[in-house]
Design an enzyme around this catalytic site. Structure first.
Site, PDB file in Angstrom:
ATOM      1  N   ASN A   1       1.314  -1.096   0.194  1.00 56.91           N
ATOM      2  CA  ASN A   1      -0.300  -0.469   0.061  1.00 56.91           C
ATOM      3  C   ASN A   1       0.865   1.339  -0.160  1.00 56.91           C
ATOM      4  O   ASN A   1       1.456   1.885   0.834  1.00 56.91           O
ATOM      5  CB  ASN A   1      -0.995  -0.336   1.262  1.00 56.91           C
ATOM      6  CG  ASN A   1      -1.964   1.271   1.235  1.00 56.91           C
ATOM      7  OD1 ASN A   1      -1.593   1.766   0.811  1.00 56.91           O
ATOM      8  ND2 ASN A   1      -2.625   1.446   2.409  1.00 56.91           N
TER       9      ASN A   1
ATOM     10  N   LYS B   1      -0.510   3.928   0.123  1.00 59.14           N
ATOM     11  CA  LYS B   1      -0.497   5.668   0.495  1.00 59.14           C
ATOM     12  C   LYS B   1      -0.324   6.506  -0.449  1.00 59.14           C
ATOM     13  O   LYS B   1      -0.241   6.589  -1.318  1.00 59.14           O
ATOM     14  CB  LYS B   1       0.017   5.666   1.676  1.00 59.14           C
ATOM     15  CG  LYS B   1      -0.511   3.921   2.654  1.00 59.14           C
ATOM     16  CD  LYS B   1       0.171   4.525   4.045  1.00 59.14           C
ATOM     17  CE  LYS B   1       0.043   3.133   4.821  1.00 59.14           C
ATOM     18  NZ  LYS B   1      -0.298   3.562   6.752  1.00 59.14           N
TER      19      LYS B   1
ATOM     20  N   HIS C   1      -9.452   0.724   5.497  1.00 60.37           N
ATOM     21  CA  HIS C   1      -8.306   1.405   6.190  1.00 60.37           C
ATOM     22  C   HIS C   1      -8.344   1.846   6.904  1.00 60.37           C
ATOM     23  O   HIS C   1      -9.088   2.913   6.659  1.00 60.37           O
ATOM     24  CB  HIS C   1      -7.008   2.230   5.171  1.00 60.37           C
ATOM     25  CG  HIS C   1      -5.989   1.709   5.493  1.00 60.37           C
ATOM     26  ND1 HIS C   1      -5.120   3.124   6.439  1.00 60.37           N
ATOM     27  CD2 HIS C   1      -4.730   0.498   5.159  1.00 60.37           C
ATOM     28  CE1 HIS C   1      -4.283   2.245   6.982  1.00 60.37           C
ATOM     29  NE2 HIS C   1      -3.430   1.750   5.872  1.00 60.37           N
TER      30      HIS C   1
ATOM     31  N   GLU D   1      -6.673   4.359   8.121  1.00 61.68           N
ATOM     32  CA  GLU D   1      -6.331   5.942   7.770  1.00 61.68           C
ATOM     33  C   GLU D   1      -7.777   6.108   7.348  1.00 61.68           C
ATOM     34  O   GLU D   1      -8.134   7.562   7.202  1.00 61.68           O
ATOM     35  CB  GLU D   1      -5.262   5.905   6.659  1.00 61.68           C
ATOM     36  CG  GLU D   1      -3.823   5.858   7.285  1.00 61.68           C
ATOM     37  CD  GLU D   1      -2.863   5.295   6.936  1.00 61.68           C
ATOM     38  OE1 GLU D   1      -2.493   5.865   5.750  1.00 61.68           O
ATOM     39  OE2 GLU D   1      -1.921   4.973   7.533  1.00 61.68           O
TER      40      GLU D   1
ATOM     41  N   GLU E   1      -5.034  -5.132  11.083  1.00 65.53           N
ATOM     42  CA  GLU E   1      -3.769  -4.174  10.780  1.00 65.53           C
ATOM     43  C   GLU E   1      -4.379  -3.369  12.149  1.00 65.53           C
ATOM     44  O   GLU E   1      -4.952  -2.679  12.326  1.00 65.53           O
ATOM     45  CB  GLU E   1      -3.828  -2.912   9.959  1.00 65.53           C
ATOM     46  CG  GLU E   1      -3.566  -3.927   8.742  1.00 65.53           C
ATOM     47  CD  GLU E   1      -3.070  -2.404   7.853  1.00 65.53           C
ATOM     48  OE1 GLU E   1      -1.904  -2.913   6.800  1.00 65.53           O
ATOM     49  OE2 GLU E   1      -3.864  -1.166   7.355  1.00 65.53           O
TER      50      GLU E   1
ATOM     51  N   GLY F   1       3.332   2.070  10.877  1.00 67.57           N
ATOM     52  CA  GLY F   1       4.006   2.928  10.425  1.00 67.57           C
ATOM     53  C   GLY F   1       4.515   3.445  11.730  1.00 67.57           C
ATOM     54  O   GLY F   1       5.166   4.589  12.399  1.00 67.57           O
TER      55      GLY F   1
ATOM     56  N   SER G   1       3.507  -2.102  10.225  1.00 70.62           N
ATOM     57  CA  SER G   1       5.385  -2.950  10.051  1.00 70.62           C
ATOM     58  C   SER G   1       6.229  -3.556   9.908  1.00 70.62           C
ATOM     59  O   SER G   1       6.951  -4.214  10.717  1.00 70.62           O
ATOM     60  CB  SER G   1       5.961  -2.022  11.659  1.00 70.62           C
ATOM     61  OG  SER G   1       4.801  -0.500  11.856  1.00 70.62           O
TER      62      SER G   1
HETATM   63  O1  G3H Z   1      -1.837  -0.830   4.387  1.00 63.99           O
HETATM   64  C1  G3H Z   1      -0.354  -0.831   5.429  1.00 63.99           C
HETATM   65  C2  G3H Z   1      -0.540  -0.839   6.740  1.00 63.99           C
HETATM   66  O2  G3H Z   1      -1.467   0.182   7.011  1.00 63.99           O
HETATM   67  C3  G3H Z   1       0.588  -0.940   7.160  1.00 63.99           C
HETATM   68  O3  G3H Z   1       1.442   0.068   7.247  1.00 63.99           O
HETATM   69  P1  G3H Z   1       3.240   0.311   7.794  1.00 63.99           P
HETATM   70  O4  G3H Z   1       3.830  -0.920   6.535  1.00 63.99           O
HETATM   71  O5  G3H Z   1       3.838   1.452   7.040  1.00 63.99           O
HETATM   72  O6  G3H Z   1       2.952   0.021   9.341  1.00 63.99           O
END
Ligand code: G3H
Length: 256
Positions: A9, A11, A97, A99, A169, A175, A214
């Site tokens: 992803n 983002k 998600h 977010e 998640e 993150g 993460s």
């Molecule tokens: O969609 C992916 C997740 O929100 C994980 O993000 P991350 O690997 O940066 O923690």
């Protein structure tokens, strides 16, 4: 046997140059790698370029997207339709998600409607679920995940999960570098699967449940060694071809 799926992803990151470089880098890194489905979800504006780059390279990487809305056409300013995503070759669409749940106030019910509309359009929903830090500390993790899943199950039937992907998640791990331990993640994945099994053991047995939060090359193998962790939804580490490919290779290795 469930087939592992590792999805990146991106983002709100990238540029035209980065799309081409990252996808070409991934194609090179993943040459000869089998036994894992690898997918990428670039920002919507780059889906077209990503499709052309993957097609030109004859790549097996699956194209996805980070969101879609509830109509295929009409007076819906700013919306993005499943039909349009499909026309550009995107098949795996992330919904729910944390977010988007937080910054765009998307409710469980709204996410469930998106789930149904994606299926109606022949696309694969990647349904994100997971608890906040406060919910985790209050011992509400499984209840929160069950509620988010039930928004789909209770309106569309448990069979709606057939062919879909669930991404667990924990919000506090996204993150932050503060990943759930592989053992804790396995315990939650098993409980999510058990919740689905209350309605259908067959669906529970076959549904792919990814872990996200993460995931890095250094910790990926420990997750994939767990029986109920069928892949990963990767954020930060998916922006680097070598890192993301290393995670995909770890899944292929662990699940063969
Ligand atoms: O969609 C992916 C997740 O929100 C994980 O993000 P991350 O690997 O940066 O923690």
């Amino acid at each position: 046997m469930r087939h592992p799926v590792v999805m990146g992803n991106w983002k709100l990151n990238g540029s035209k140059e980065m799309v081409v470089d990252l996808l070409n880098g991934l194609n090179a890194e993943l040459e000869g790698v089998t036994g894992v489905d690898v997918a990428v979800a670039p920002p919507a504006l780059f889906v077209d370029l990503a499709e052309r780059t993957l097609t030109d390279a004859g790549s097996a990487i699956i194209l996805g997207a980070q969101n879609s809305d509830l109509h295929n056409s009409g007076a819906y300013t700013g919306d993005m339709s499943p039909a349009m995503l499909k026309e550009f070759g995107a098949s795996h669409i992330i919904i729910g998600h944390s977010e988007r749940r937080e910054y765009h106030h998307e409710s469980d019910e709204f996410v469930a409607q998106k789930f149904a509309f994606l299926k109606e359009n022949g696309l694969t929903p990647v349904l994100c679920i997971g608890e906040s830090e406060a919910q985790n500390e209050a011992g509400e993790t499984v209840a929160v995940c069950a509620r988010q899943l039930d928004a789909v199950i209770n309106t569309q039937g448990v069979e709606a999960l057939n062919g879909a992907i669930i991404a667990y998640e924990p919000i506090w791990a996204i993150g932050t570098g503060k990943a759930a331990t592989a053992e804790d993640a396995q315990r939650i994945h098993a409980q999510i699967r058990a919740h689905i099994a209350e309605k259908s053991e067959e669906v529970a047995k076959n549904v792919v449940i990814q872990y996200g939060g993460s995931v890095k090359p250094e910790n990926a193998a420990a997750y994939f060694a767990q029986p109920d962790i069928d892949g990963a939804l990767v954020g930060g580490a998916a922006l680097d071809a070598k890192s993301f490919a290393a995670i995909a290779k770890a899944a292929a290795e662990a699940k063969k």
